[in-house]
Design a protein around this motif. Structure first.
Motif, PDB file in Angstrom:
ATOM      1  N   THR A 147      41.584  78.381  99.913  1.00  0.00           N
ATOM      2  CA  THR A 147      42.423  77.336 100.479  1.00  0.00           C
ATOM      3  C   THR A 147      41.574  76.278 101.165  1.00  0.00           C
ATOM      4  N   ARG A 148      42.085  75.067 101.186  1.00  0.00           N
ATOM      5  CA  ARG A 148      41.474  73.936 101.880  1.00  0.00           C
ATOM      6  C   ARG A 148      39.981  73.831 101.591  1.00  0.00           C
ATOM      7  N   ALA A 149      39.612  74.002 100.302  1.00  0.00           N
ATOM      8  CA  ALA A 149      38.225  73.873  99.849  1.00  0.00           C
ATOM      9  C   ALA A 149      37.286  74.841 100.547  1.00  0.00           C
ATOM     10  N   GLU A 150      37.860  75.919 101.109  1.00  0.00           N
ATOM     11  CA  GLU A 150      37.015  76.895 101.780  1.00  0.00           C
ATOM     12  C   GLU A 150      36.341  77.792 100.745  1.00  0.00           C
ATOM     13  N   VAL A 151      35.210  78.306 101.105  1.00  0.00           N
ATOM     14  CA  VAL A 151      34.494  79.234 100.227  1.00  0.00           C
ATOM     15  C   VAL A 151      34.350  80.551 100.964  1.00  0.00           C
ATOM     16  N   PRO A 152      34.255  81.664 100.226  1.00  0.00           N
ATOM     17  CA  PRO A 152      34.092  82.959 100.888  1.00  0.00           C
ATOM     18  C   PRO A 152      32.840  82.974 101.752  1.00  0.00           C
ATOM     19  N   PRO A 153      32.880  83.665 102.890  1.00  0.00           N
ATOM     20  CA  PRO A 153      31.685  83.759 103.729  1.00  0.00           C
ATOM     21  C   PRO A 153      30.619  84.610 103.045  1.00  0.00           C
ATOM     22  N   GLN A 154      29.404  84.450 103.471  1.00  0.00           N
ATOM     23  CA  GLN A 154      28.305  85.226 102.927  1.00  0.00           C
ATOM     24  C   GLN A 154      28.279  86.596 103.606  1.00  0.00           C
ATOM     25  N   LEU A 155      28.701  87.622 102.862  1.00  0.00           N
ATOM     26  CA  LEU A 155      28.662  88.985 103.383  1.00  0.00           C
ATOM     27  C   LEU A 155      27.430  89.695 102.848  1.00  0.00           C
ATOM     28  N   SER A 156      26.847  90.521 103.682  1.00  0.00           N
ATOM     29  CA  SER A 156      25.738  91.340 103.209  1.00  0.00           C
ATOM     30  C   SER A 156      26.279  92.389 102.233  1.00  0.00           C
ATOM     31  N   PRO A 157      25.414  92.955 101.386  1.00  0.00           N
ATOM     32  CA  PRO A 157      25.893  93.996 100.459  1.00  0.00           C
ATOM     33  C   PRO A 157      26.605  95.131 101.180  1.00  0.00           C
ATOM     34  N   ARG A 158      26.095  95.546 102.345  1.00  0.00           N
ATOM     35  CA  ARG A 158      26.738  96.632 103.075  1.00  0.00           C
ATOM     36  C   ARG A 158      28.085  96.201 103.643  1.00  0.00           C
TER      37      ARG A 158
ATOM     38  N   MET B 224      32.340  96.194 110.799  1.00  0.00           N
ATOM     39  CA  MET B 224      33.717  95.744 110.951  1.00  0.00           C
ATOM     40  C   MET B 224      33.796  94.554 111.897  1.00  0.00           C
ATOM     41  N   THR B 225      33.000  94.579 112.959  1.00  0.00           N
ATOM     42  CA  THR B 225      32.950  93.442 113.881  1.00  0.00           C
ATOM     43  C   THR B 225      32.449  92.194 113.159  1.00  0.00           C
ATOM     44  N   ASN B 226      31.409  92.354 112.342  1.00  0.00           N
ATOM     45  CA  ASN B 226      30.882  91.213 111.586  1.00  0.00           C
ATOM     46  C   ASN B 226      31.916  90.676 110.596  1.00  0.00           C
ATOM     47  N   LEU B 227      32.675  91.581 109.970  1.00  0.00           N
ATOM     48  CA  LEU B 227      33.710  91.138 109.034  1.00  0.00           C
ATOM     49  C   LEU B 227      34.763  90.298 109.749  1.00  0.00           C
ATOM     50  N   ARG B 228      35.212  90.769 110.908  1.00  0.00           N
ATOM     51  CA  ARG B 228      36.215  89.995 111.651  1.00  0.00           C
ATOM     52  C   ARG B 228      35.659  88.628 112.035  1.00  0.00           C
TER      53      ARG B 228
ATOM     54  N   GLN C 132      41.194  88.445 114.001  1.00  0.00           N
ATOM     55  CA  GLN C 132      41.171  89.248 115.219  1.00  0.00           C
ATOM     56  C   GLN C 132      41.276  90.736 114.918  1.00  0.00           C
ATOM     57  N   THR C 133      41.873  91.095 113.801  1.00  0.00           N
ATOM     58  CA  THR C 133      42.068  92.498 113.449  1.00  0.00           C
ATOM     59  C   THR C 133      41.540  92.743 112.041  1.00  0.00           C
ATOM     60  N   ILE C 134      41.319  94.019 111.713  1.00  0.00           N
ATOM     61  CA  ILE C 134      40.857  94.355 110.368  1.00  0.00           C
ATOM     62  C   ILE C 134      41.905  94.021 109.305  1.00  0.00           C
ATOM     63  N   PRO C 135      43.214  94.338 109.515  1.00  0.00           N
ATOM     64  CA  PRO C 135      44.190  93.908 108.499  1.00  0.00           C
ATOM     65  C   PRO C 135      44.155  92.416 108.227  1.00  0.00           C
ATOM     66  N   GLU C 136      44.003  91.605 109.276  1.00  0.00           N
ATOM     67  CA  GLU C 136      43.899  90.157 109.071  1.00  0.00           C
ATOM     68  C   GLU C 136      42.625  89.811 108.298  1.00  0.00           C
ATOM     69  N   ALA C 137      41.535  90.511 108.608  1.00  0.00           N
ATOM     70  CA  ALA C 137      40.278  90.237 107.909  1.00  0.00           C
ATOM     71  C   ALA C 137      40.396  90.550 106.426  1.00  0.00           C
ATOM     72  N   ILE C 138      41.069  91.660 106.087  1.00  0.00           N
ATOM     73  CA  ILE C 138      41.250  92.017 104.677  1.00  0.00           C
ATOM     74  C   ILE C 138      42.109  90.973 103.971  1.00  0.00           C
TER      75      ILE C 138
ATOM     76  N   ARG D 294      42.545  87.903 104.844  1.00  0.00           N
ATOM     77  CA  ARG D 294      41.793  86.655 104.764  1.00  0.00           C
ATOM     78  C   ARG D 294      40.761  86.732 103.634  1.00  0.00           C
ATOM     79  N   GLY D 295      40.105  87.886 103.507  1.00  0.00           N
ATOM     80  CA  GLY D 295      39.139  88.052 102.430  1.00  0.00           C
ATOM     81  C   GLY D 295      39.776  87.916 101.065  1.00  0.00           C
ATOM     82  N   TYR D 296      40.972  88.465 100.904  1.00  0.00           N
ATOM     83  CA  TYR D 296      41.669  88.348  99.626  1.00  0.00           C
ATOM     84  C   TYR D 296      42.059  86.905  99.340  1.00  0.00           C
ATOM     85  N   GLU D 297      42.452  86.190 100.409  1.00  0.00           N
ATOM     86  CA  GLU D 297      42.785  84.774 100.202  1.00  0.00           C
ATOM     87  C   GLU D 297      41.578  83.996  99.696  1.00  0.00           C
TER      88      GLU D 297
END
Length: 357
Positions: A289-300, A332-336, A342-348, A350-353
């Motif tokens: 959305t809004r020209a956003e790109v997925p964040p850079q996550l480490s393999p772990r 999990m903190t880094n993912l949020r 703010q929460t893991i369900p929101e992070a998941i 958001r990641g799917y979006e």
């Protein structure tokens, strides 16, 4: 009235005050009680009458809630560990000699001129307070027998869930929404029964033309409802549950609302349950959305994200990846943080979006 019919009415009462007011009438009828009341005790230990029927009038019950409930030996006993959240008779939980000799019985029941003698009830705990249900018979009617108590035991978990949901909704009244929310979250079981929800979830069930709430379940109308049910089945299955996204169109009949994106994924709190997060859909399916790109996550971090999305618990993730729990918590903190949640369900969600899989 059979149990299935009454259970249906219990869940109708979650969002319908009129249906809730009728619950004591029906419960008294199916248990052979001459009266039934439902009390609410807030975290400050103040009692109030939620609903009632039968022998006691509103004034007497209000007086009881304000001056008698705190000394009622059955209420005190029903709060004990091992007793709370279960129906019991005064005969068993308190003992009739103690009950009939109590200050409460002599100062509040007999002084009112009531011949109430046999009592059964239960207290149900919630985060926001305690709900208590009392059932009453006169001496000549006899005590509540084993068959009635067994029936009450079958109804108890449904009555408790009704009170939990009502208390959660009541606590969120200050956040009542009159417009589509930016985010809504619901916690559902495999049958789409609502376990919990936030203010946005209540708005969806009450106001969105595609969503509807019936008999304690969340459902969607039309073809999108079948897609939603399919996604829910996949997210709640016992083996290899998976997350999915369902898109709800903007229009339904003559009513138009903003399109909604539903992220549905396995609950990491309870196996066989799912979390649903709804957000306004502002892009084509599968596109950030809004020209956003997925964040850079480490393999772990990506491994942790994928396992969380499949409903794995923290300890299971640590075992599967061969790392410690603090390490999982750090990821999990880094993912949020990276996903702006703010929460893991929101992070998941958001990641799917953003297209993470």
């Amino acid at each position: 009235m059979d149990d299935d019919t009454y259970i249906h009415r219990i869940y109708e009462a979650v969002l319908d005050p009129g249906s809730f007011a009728e619950l004591p009438n029906d419960l008294a009828a199916i248990t052979g009680a001459r009266s039934c009341w439902m009390l609410w005790q807030d975290p400050g230990a103040r009692f109030s009458v939620d609903a009632h029927s039968g022998h006691w009038d509103a004034g007497a019950l209000r007086f009881y809630a304000e001056h008698g409930a705190e000394s009622d030996p059955l209420i005190a006993a029903s709060h004990r560990p091992g007793v709370i959240n279960r129906f019991g008779r005064a005969t068993d939980v308190v003992g009739m000699e103690r009950f009939l000799g109590s200050t409460f019985y002599n100062e509040h029941v007999r002084k009112e001129g009531s011949d109430t003698y046999w009592v059964a009830g239960a207290s149900f705990d919630t985060v926001w307070g305690t709900g208590t249900i009392g059932l009453h018979r006169s001496r000549g009617m006899g005590d509540f027998d084993a068959a009635v108590m067994a029936r009450l035991s079958r109804l108890a978990p449904h009555l408790r869930r009704c009170l939990v949901l009502r208390s959660e909704i009541g606590a969120l009244r200050g956040l009542a929404l009159t417009a589509p929310p930016e985010r809504a979250m619901l916690h559902l079981d495999a049958e789409a029964r609502v376990i919990s929800l936030d203010a946005g979830g209540e708005w969806l069930l009450r106001s969105h033309p595609v969503f509807h709430y019936r008999a304690g379940r969340c459902a969607l109308r039309g073809e999108v409802g079948r897609r939603f049910q399919g996604a829910l089945r996949r997210a709640t299955r016992s083996r290899a549950p998976i997350a999915d996204i369902v898109f709800v169109d903007a229009a339904h009949g003559a009513v138009s609302t903003p399109p909604v994106q539903l992220s549905i994924f396995p609950s990491s709190v309870r196996r066989g349950h799912a979390v649903v997060i709804a957000r306004p859909r502002v892009a084509e399916p599968g596109l950030p959305t809004r020209a956003e790109v997925p964040p850079q996550l480490s393999p772990r971090e990506m491994q942790v994200f994928q396992l969380l999305a499949r409903g794995q618990r923290r300890d299971r993730i640590a075992h599967l990846l061969g790392v410690s729990l603090p390490t999982v918590d750090l990821h999990m903190t880094n993912l949020r943080r990276k996903l702006g949640a703010q929460t893991i369900p929101e992070a998941i969600a958001r990641g799917y979006e953003l297209g993470l899989r």
